[in-house]
Write a protein that holds these residues in place. Structure first.
Motif, PDB file in Angstrom:
ATOM      1  N   VAL A 117      -8.454  -0.773  -7.665  1.00  0.00           N
ATOM      2  CA  VAL A 117      -9.600   0.204  -7.449  1.00  0.00           C
ATOM      3  C   VAL A 117      -9.456   0.934  -6.356  1.00  0.00           C
ATOM      4  O   VAL A 117      -9.703   0.246  -5.362  1.00  0.00           O
ATOM      5  CB  VAL A 117     -10.870  -0.366  -7.758  1.00  0.00           C
ATOM      6  CG1 VAL A 117     -12.048   0.620  -7.847  1.00  0.00           C
ATOM      7  CG2 VAL A 117     -10.817  -1.471  -9.199  1.00  0.00           C
ATOM      8  N   GLY A 118      -9.208   2.278  -6.331  1.00  0.00           N
ATOM      9  CA  GLY A 118      -8.985   3.014  -5.105  1.00  0.00           C
ATOM     10  C   GLY A 118      -7.648   3.462  -5.216  1.00  0.00           C
ATOM     11  O   GLY A 118      -6.560   3.000  -5.718  1.00  0.00           O
ATOM     12  N   SER A 119      -7.370   4.722  -4.399  1.00  0.00           N
ATOM     13  CA  SER A 119      -5.901   5.228  -4.335  1.00  0.00           C
ATOM     14  C   SER A 119      -5.400   5.562  -2.957  1.00  0.00           C
ATOM     15  O   SER A 119      -4.352   6.488  -2.762  1.00  0.00           O
ATOM     16  CB  SER A 119      -5.836   6.288  -5.226  1.00  0.00           C
ATOM     17  OG  SER A 119      -6.668   7.378  -5.021  1.00  0.00           O
ATOM     18  N   GLY A 120      -6.059   5.049  -1.974  1.00  0.00           N
ATOM     19  CA  GLY A 120      -5.698   5.620  -0.552  1.00  0.00           C
ATOM     20  C   GLY A 120      -4.799   4.544  -0.109  1.00  0.00           C
ATOM     21  O   GLY A 120      -3.932   3.847  -0.885  1.00  0.00           O
ATOM     22  N   PRO A 121      -4.510   4.599   1.107  1.00  0.00           N
ATOM     23  CA  PRO A 121      -3.316   3.782   1.704  1.00  0.00           C
ATOM     24  C   PRO A 121      -3.430   2.523   1.209  1.00  0.00           C
ATOM     25  O   PRO A 121      -2.151   1.850   1.199  1.00  0.00           O
ATOM     26  CB  PRO A 121      -3.591   4.174   3.135  1.00  0.00           C
ATOM     27  CG  PRO A 121      -4.244   5.494   3.213  1.00  0.00           C
ATOM     28  CD  PRO A 121      -5.079   5.535   2.259  1.00  0.00           C
ATOM     29  N   ALA A 122      -4.498   1.749   1.549  1.00  0.00           N
ATOM     30  CA  ALA A 122      -4.485   0.249   1.267  1.00  0.00           C
ATOM     31  C   ALA A 122      -4.048   0.018  -0.241  1.00  0.00           C
ATOM     32  O   ALA A 122      -3.419  -0.866  -0.523  1.00  0.00           O
ATOM     33  CB  ALA A 122      -5.791  -0.380   1.470  1.00  0.00           C
ATOM     34  N   ALA A 123      -4.707   0.916  -1.168  1.00  0.00           N
ATOM     35  CA  ALA A 123      -4.151   0.808  -2.698  1.00  0.00           C
ATOM     36  C   ALA A 123      -2.850   1.112  -2.616  1.00  0.00           C
ATOM     37  O   ALA A 123      -2.106   0.152  -3.647  1.00  0.00           O
ATOM     38  CB  ALA A 123      -5.008   1.686  -3.418  1.00  0.00           C
ATOM     39  N   MET A 124      -2.253   2.265  -2.108  1.00  0.00           N
ATOM     40  CA  MET A 124      -0.784   2.540  -2.276  1.00  0.00           C
ATOM     41  C   MET A 124       0.112   1.228  -1.738  1.00  0.00           C
ATOM     42  O   MET A 124       1.225   0.991  -2.309  1.00  0.00           O
ATOM     43  CB  MET A 124      -0.522   3.872  -1.954  1.00  0.00           C
ATOM     44  CG  MET A 124      -1.407   4.825  -2.707  1.00  0.00           C
ATOM     45  SD  MET A 124      -1.293   4.894  -4.514  1.00  0.00           S
ATOM     46  CE  MET A 124       0.375   5.332  -4.654  1.00  0.00           C
ATOM     47  N   TYR A 125      -0.160   1.011  -0.657  1.00  0.00           N
ATOM     48  CA  TYR A 125       0.658  -0.121  -0.083  1.00  0.00           C
ATOM     49  C   TYR A 125       0.599  -1.538  -0.838  1.00  0.00           C
ATOM     50  O   TYR A 125       1.652  -2.047  -1.016  1.00  0.00           O
ATOM     51  CB  TYR A 125       0.317  -0.373   1.445  1.00  0.00           C
ATOM     52  CG  TYR A 125       0.598   0.668   2.563  1.00  0.00           C
ATOM     53  CD1 TYR A 125       2.085   0.854   2.680  1.00  0.00           C
ATOM     54  CD2 TYR A 125      -0.143   1.195   3.282  1.00  0.00           C
ATOM     55  CE1 TYR A 125       2.368   1.925   3.501  1.00  0.00           C
ATOM     56  CE2 TYR A 125       0.390   2.148   4.255  1.00  0.00           C
ATOM     57  CZ  TYR A 125       1.535   2.505   4.394  1.00  0.00           C
ATOM     58  OH  TYR A 125       1.927   3.545   5.266  1.00  0.00           O
ATOM     59  N   ALA A 126      -0.634  -1.842  -1.407  1.00  0.00           N
ATOM     60  CA  ALA A 126      -0.555  -2.809  -2.134  1.00  0.00           C
ATOM     61  C   ALA A 126       0.145  -2.775  -3.626  1.00  0.00           C
ATOM     62  O   ALA A 126       0.657  -3.822  -3.916  1.00  0.00           O
ATOM     63  CB  ALA A 126      -2.329  -3.177  -2.662  1.00  0.00           C
ATOM     64  N   ALA A 127      -0.205  -1.668  -4.185  1.00  0.00           N
ATOM     65  CA  ALA A 127       1.055  -1.374  -5.265  1.00  0.00           C
ATOM     66  C   ALA A 127       2.376  -1.391  -4.937  1.00  0.00           C
ATOM     67  O   ALA A 127       3.090  -2.250  -5.859  1.00  0.00           O
ATOM     68  CB  ALA A 127       0.542  -0.139  -5.867  1.00  0.00           C
ATOM     69  N   ASP A 128       2.613  -1.025  -3.862  1.00  0.00           N
ATOM     70  CA  ASP A 128       3.840  -1.064  -3.516  1.00  0.00           C
ATOM     71  C   ASP A 128       4.563  -2.455  -3.307  1.00  0.00           C
ATOM     72  O   ASP A 128       5.781  -2.914  -3.695  1.00  0.00           O
ATOM     73  CB  ASP A 128       4.261  -0.168  -2.331  1.00  0.00           C
ATOM     74  CG  ASP A 128       5.807  -0.165  -1.955  1.00  0.00           C
ATOM     75  OD1 ASP A 128       6.648   0.017  -2.778  1.00  0.00           O
ATOM     76  OD2 ASP A 128       6.156  -0.054  -0.590  1.00  0.00           O
TER      77      ASP A 128
END
Length: 560
Positions: A117-128
Motif C-alpha cells: 500500500v503506497g507507491s513511493g520509494p519505500a514501496a518500490m524498493y520493497a517491491a524490488d
C-alpha cells in the motif's frame, strides 16, 4: 580525486555495492548510514573506474573534471569525510558486503503474494526486494492516479536530477510479477481484511503525509499554512492545486529551517524563467511570475550550530541564491564556529560565515537566515500581517517580522492506518523490524508489515528507504518460510475483478504510461513535463492508453 558525489545524492547505496574497491562510505552495514546526509567517495582509494556513475539512480556522481563551479565544494566535502593519511592509499580490491536476497521457500499453495500500500520509494524498493525471487507476485495500491509519492509531489522542481530515481522505479514496475493499481484507496475502496484474503501479507509504505502543527495564536488565519502544503501546491498535487497562495506581499516568513524550508525559499526567490524549464505546476509558475516577494526569512528557534538543513543543501542554496544574515546572526555564527568540534557542523558554520550582510542593498529576491527566534504568535486581524518572536533564551525580548505569508516547516507526521495499531506519540505504526506489533499484547499482527516513514518516522532520504524496506522484506519472507503467513483464500483473478468492480476508474500500468507520455509531450522541447493537476485530466489521459494485443493480455493474466 577521480569521482565525486554531489548534492543530489539519495543515499540508496547502489554505488556502494558497485564500487570494486569499497571506497564509498558509510555503507548500509556501517553505523550512521541511516542518518548520513550523503555518501562520500574516498579520493585516495578511488580507482576512477566509473562503476558508481552507472549505478547511481539520480546522477549524483561525476568525474571531478566535469563538475560545475557550483559543485566544486563537494570535492573537499567528500575528502573531508576521510582521515588524513600519509601517502596514497592503495585500492583494497575488497567489495562492500552485499546483503543476501531473502530466499523464498516455495509452497504447494502457490507463490508468495504481497500487497504493498503506497507507491513511493519505500514501496518500490520493497517491491524490488521481493521480486528478486522467482515467482513472487506483488500488487501495489496507490490512492492517486500517479505513482512514486514524494518523488513526484515532494522533490523540488529545480532538482530534476533527484527525480531521475523514477527511472529505476519504472524498471521495477516492468518486472514480471508486478501489478499496479492506481486511483485505489485502501481503507476506503478496499479493506485490510480484503487484501489479506487475496495475499499472504500486506505491507504498508504510506509515508508520513501530515504536518507537525505549530500551536500558536494566529495560525489558521488567511496567509498562514505549512511548507508541506506549499510544496504540494507548486508540484501539482491534485489535492492542493487550488490552495490559496497570496504572493502579493514583499516578505514571506518560514518557521523551521530544514531542507524543506530551504526548498520553499529557493523556489520563492528563483527567477521564474529558470523554473519555466522544470516540471513546476503551471498555476504555481503563473503565481511566481506575478509575485511581489522580495525576501524570504527562514526563522529557527535554535542557533546556527543546530541548523536542521543538511550541508549539501546549504552548499546548493548558497551557490544558486542570494542568502544573507544580519549582523547579530553573523556574530552567532562566529561564536558557534569557535566552539564547534564536529567536522560536519564546522563545515556548515564556515559556509554560513561567508554569507552576505543583510544590511547590504538587495538586487534581487533574497533569503535571510535568522536564528534564536521562538515563534510566539501570528499577528493580524483578518489575515496574517507578521509574526512575533521571543528571542530564544530571553523572556521579554520580542521581535516582529512583517510578512504577508507565514509557513511552518517543522516536520512531517504519520497518520493512523485503518485496521492497524498506531503509536500516537511517535506517529508510527508499532513494529519490530517492520513486523506490525499489537502493543497491548506485544505480539505480531498476522500478515501486516510496514516500511518507510510510517515504520521509522520521517527520517533519512529517498535512498534510506532501500535498506529500511529490505529489513522489512527479509522479515516478511522469514515469516512466510516459517509457515506464519496464511495462504490467500481467494484466487488471484478474483482480486482484479474486485478492484475493478469497486473502482471503475482504476489506473493500471498502461494507464500510468499514458499519463506519463502525455505529460512529457505537453512539456515540449523546453520542459521535462507539464503535469496534470486534476484527477479528471489524469483519468482522461489514462483512458487513451492503447489496448494491448491479445497475446500480451494473456501473458499479463498468467503473470497475475
Amino acid at each position: 580525486m577521480p569521482h565525486v558525489i554531489t548534492q543530489s545524492c539519495c543515499s540508496d547505496g547502489s554505488c556502494v555495492f558497485a564500487c570494486p574497491v569499497n571506497c564509498i562510505h558509510p555503507t548500509p552495514d556501517e553505523p550512521g548510514f541511516a542518518t548520513a546526509e550523503m555518501l562520500y567517495i574516498d579520493p585516495a582509494a578511488c580507482v576512477d573506474c566509473g562503476a558508481c556513475v552507472s549505478a547511481c539512480p539520480v546522477g549524483a556522481i561525476a568525474h571531478h573534471s566535469q563538475l560545475t563551479p557550483e559543485q566544486q565544494p563537494f570535492i573537499e566535502l567528500n575528502a573531508a569525510y576521510y582521515p588524513e593519511r600519509e601517502g596514497k592509499v592503495p585500492p583494497t580490491s575488497k567489495l562492500a558486503p552485499v546483503p543476501d536476497a531473502p530466499k523464498v521457500h516455495p509452497r504447494p499453495g502457490g507463490p508468495l503474494t504481497v500487497a504493498i500500500v503506497g507507491s513511493g520509494p519505500a514501496a518500490m524498493y520493497a517491491a524490488d526486494e521481493l521480486l528478486t525471487q522467482r515467482g513472487v507476485r506483488v500488487n501495489v495500491f496507490e490512492r492517486l492516479p500517479t505513482p512514486y509519492g514524494l518523488v513526484r509531489a515532494g522533490v523540488a522542481p529545480d532538482h530534476q536530477s533527484t527525480k531521475r530515481v523514477t527511472r529505476l522505479f519504472d524498471k521495477i514496475a516492468d518486472q514480471r510479477g508486478f501489478q499496479l493499481y492506481l486511483n485505489v484507496e485502501v481503507g476506503t475502496d478496499l479493506t485490510h481484511a480484503e487484501l489479506l484474503a487475496h495475499h499472504h501479507a500486506v505491507l504498508y509504505a504510506v509515508g508520513a503525509p501530515n504536518d507537525r502543527r505549530l500551536d500558536i495564536d494566529g495560525m489558521g488565519l488567511p496567509g498562514t499554512g505549512t511548507a508541506t502544503e506549499f510544496v504540494a501546491w507548486y508540484n501539482g498535487h491534485p489535492e492542493f492545486s487550488r490552495l490559496p497562495v497570496d504572493l502579493g506581499h514583499e516578505r514571506v516568513v518560514l518557521i523551521g529551517n530544514g531542507n524543506v524550508a530551504l526548498d520553499v525559499a529557493r523556489i520563492l526567490t528563483t527567477d521564474p524563467d529558470t523554473l519555466a524549464r522544470t516540471d513546476i505546476a503551471d498555476h504555481a509558475l503563473a503565481a511566481l511570475r506575478a509575485s511581489k516577494v522580495r525576501e524570504v526569512v527562514i526563522a529557527a528557534r535554535r542557533g546556527p550550530a543546530d541548523s536542521a538543513f543538511t550541508l549539501p543543501e546549504l552548499i546548493g542554496l548558497a551557490a544558486s541564491c542570494e542568502v544573507v544574515l544580519d549582523a547579530a546572526d553573523h556574530e552567532l555564527v562566529a561564536e558557534d564556529l569557535a566552539a564547534a568540534t564536529d567536522p560536519l557542523t564546522r563545515n556548515k558554520l564556515q559556509i554560513l560565515s561567508k554569507l552576505g550582510d543583510a544590511a547590504a542593498p538587495a538586487t534581487r529576491p533574497r533569503i535571510r537566515l535568522a536564528y534564536r527566534l521562538t515563534p510566539g504568535r501570528v499577528v493580524g486581524a483578518r489575515r496574517a500581517d507578521g509574526v512575533e518572536f521571543t528571542v530564544t533564551g530571553s523572556d521579554d525580548e520580542i521581535r516582529r517580522l512583517d510578512a504577508g505569508l507565514v509557513l511552518t516547516s517543522i516536520g512531517y507526521r504519520g497518520k493512523p492506518v485503518r485496521d492497524l495499531p498506531f503509536d500516537d506519540a511517535a506517529a508510527v505504526v508499532p513494529n519490530d523490524g517492520g513486523r506490525v506489533v499489537d502493543p497491548s499484547t506485544d505480539t505480531p499482527v498476522r500478515g501486516s508489515y510496514v516500511a518507510g516513514w510510517i515504520k521509522r518516522g520521517p527520517t533519512g532520504f529517498i535512498g534510506t528507504n532501500k535498506s529500511c524496506a529490505a529489513q522489512t522484506v527479509h522479515n516478511l519472507v522469514a515469516d512466510y518460510n516459517d509457515g506464519l503467513l496464511v495462504d490467500p483464500t481467494d484466487k488471484p483473478s478474483a482480486l482484479d475483478k474486485l478492484v475493478r468492480r469497486r473502482c471503475p476508474d482504476v489506473v493500471d500500468a498502461a494507464g500510468w504510461r499514458a499519463i506519463d507520455a502525455a505529460e512529457v509531450g505537453r512539456g515540449g522541447d523546453d520542459r521535462p513535463r507539464r503535469k496534470f493537476t486534476a484527477v479528471a485530466d489524469m483519468l482522461a489521459a489514462a483512458a487513451e492508453a492503447p489496448t494491448p494485443p491479445l497475446h500480451e493480455r494473456v501473458l499479463a493474466g498468467l503473470r497475475r
